[in-house]
Motif scaffolding. Structure first.
Motif, short mmCIF file in Angstrom:
data_model
loop_
_atom_site.label_atom_id
_atom_site.label_comp_id
_atom_site.label_asym_id
_atom_site.label_seq_id
_atom_site.Cartn_x
_atom_site.Cartn_y
_atom_site.Cartn_z
N VAL A 147 0.86 -1.15 0.12
CA VAL A 147 0.06 0.10 0.09
C VAL A 147 0.99 1.37 -0.03
O VAL A 147 2.08 1.10 0.42
CB VAL A 147 -0.83 0.02 1.44
N SER A 148 0.31 2.30 -0.33
CA SER A 148 1.07 3.65 -0.54
C SER A 148 1.32 4.17 0.95
O SER A 148 0.39 3.95 1.98
CB SER A 148 0.39 4.44 -1.43
N THR A 151 -2.09 5.96 1.84
CA THR A 151 -3.12 5.21 2.26
C THR A 151 -2.71 4.31 3.82
O THR A 151 -3.52 4.21 4.55
CB THR A 151 -3.09 3.71 1.59
N ALA A 152 -1.62 4.06 3.91
CA ALA A 152 -1.11 3.34 5.21
C ALA A 152 -1.38 4.77 6.27
O ALA A 152 -1.92 4.04 7.37
CB ALA A 152 0.37 3.27 5.32
N ARG A 153 -1.16 5.72 5.90
CA ARG A 153 -1.62 6.97 6.98
C ARG A 153 -2.70 6.84 7.43
O ARG A 153 -3.39 7.00 8.66
CB ARG A 153 -1.08 8.37 6.48
N VAL A 154 -3.83 6.90 6.43
CA VAL A 154 -5.13 6.61 6.37
C VAL A 154 -5.63 5.43 7.42
O VAL A 154 -6.41 5.56 8.37
CB VAL A 154 -5.83 6.78 5.41
N ILE A 155 -5.13 4.44 7.21
CA ILE A 155 -5.24 3.16 7.86
C ILE A 155 -5.10 3.19 9.01
O ILE A 155 -6.04 2.85 9.98
CB ILE A 155 -4.63 1.96 6.99
N SER A 243 5.64 10.42 -0.45
CA SER A 243 4.55 9.50 -0.90
C SER A 243 4.96 8.50 -1.75
O SER A 243 4.35 7.47 -2.06
CB SER A 243 3.55 10.45 -1.47
#
Length: 272
Positions: A147-148, A151-155, A243
């Motif tokens: 994952v980017s 995306t990882a920050r959001v998860i 990113s």
């Protein structure tokens, strides 16, 4: 050579000749986790013998449910590392299943197993780096797209907020957790399981932080707030990455991230 190989090569170039301290730390961690894994096995056997199996609805109080959520968020984070670490999906899936079923027993077993796989050279240089990094076998052609960073920050932010919401909700509807009637044998066993995983995560934090004071502060937060702290710490580390970086770089010390190199022989230290 791809980005991951370049970054691993350059990380290896930063390693000077090892010191006895590295070997001592490796032995200490291996011994500690072996003892903790054995302790957790004993706790499980004792609790099953004295209180039966845990699959009973009366055990699932609000605080037990909150504890399980906290526990499995940390398990998910450790499992993500295992998936990165393993060279095949089959082995990754097997270890993740064992993590879900046996918790910190699997965590300790897996880490100790990785330590025992280290070569003497890896142990003398930076054993924690070589435990954390993926050892890609030369005959394995499987590639994974992770994952980017965004995306990882959001998860991890969502997981942390979810646990915070769970904690606040449970405090409001069920009051303080510091009540003796809550501490059934299986709650105690789960707490021990939970905090053994916290020990493993604390070792990682201590490895990453350049200041012992910073490391100690984060470890205190881990003890007090569990997976909320784990998620906050990971999100913080992810914001150090751009990113286009692979997210596995958060595993390593900050000063190993942005170096460049293209000398293939240096990769030998990071391969089996």
């Amino acid at each position: 050579m791809d980005m991951e190989s370049n970054l691993l090569v350059t990380d290896a170039t930063q390693r000077q000749t090892g010191t006895p301290m590295a070997v001592t730390a490796e032995v200490a961690v291996r011994t500690l986790l072996s003892l903790l894994g054995g302790l957790m096995v004993a706790v499980l056997v004792y609790t099953i013998a004295t209180d039966g199996l845990p699959f009973r609805m009366e055990l699932l109080t609000r605080w037990m449910a909150a504890l399980l959520i906290d526990f499995y968020i940390n398990i998910a984070i450790i499992g993500a590392w295992v998936v990165y670490k393993e060279s095949t999906w089959v082995m990754a899936a097997l270890w993740v299943l064992l993590l879900i079923c046996f918790g910190s027993v699997t965590t300790c077993t897996y880490i100790v197993f990785q330590i025992y796989k280290l070569t003497p050279e890896e142990t003398s240089k930076d054993p924690f780096y070589f435990v954390l990094v993926r050892h890609q076998k030369s005959d394995v052609t499987e590639h994974r797209k992770g994952v980017s960073v965004i995306t990882a920050r959001v998860i991890f932010a969502v997981l942390g907020c979810f646990m915070l919401g769970t904690l606040l909700y449970t405090l409001i509807v069920d009051g303080s957790p510091f009540r003796s009637e809550l501490y059934t044998p299986w709650v105690v066993a789960t707490l021990i399981d939970f905090y053994i995983n916290v020990v493993a995560l604390s070792v990682w934090v201590a490895y990453k932080e350049s200041s012992w004071m910073d490391a100690l502060l984060w470890i205190v937060f881990l003890i007090c707030f569990g997976s909320i702290t784990t998620c906050v710490y990971i999100v913080r580390q992810l914001f150090y990455l751009s990113s286009d970086h692979p997210i596995f770089l958060i595993l390593f010390r900050n000063n190993h991230r942005d170096l460049k190199s293209s000398d293939p022989p240096l990769m030998a230290g990071a391969k089996e």
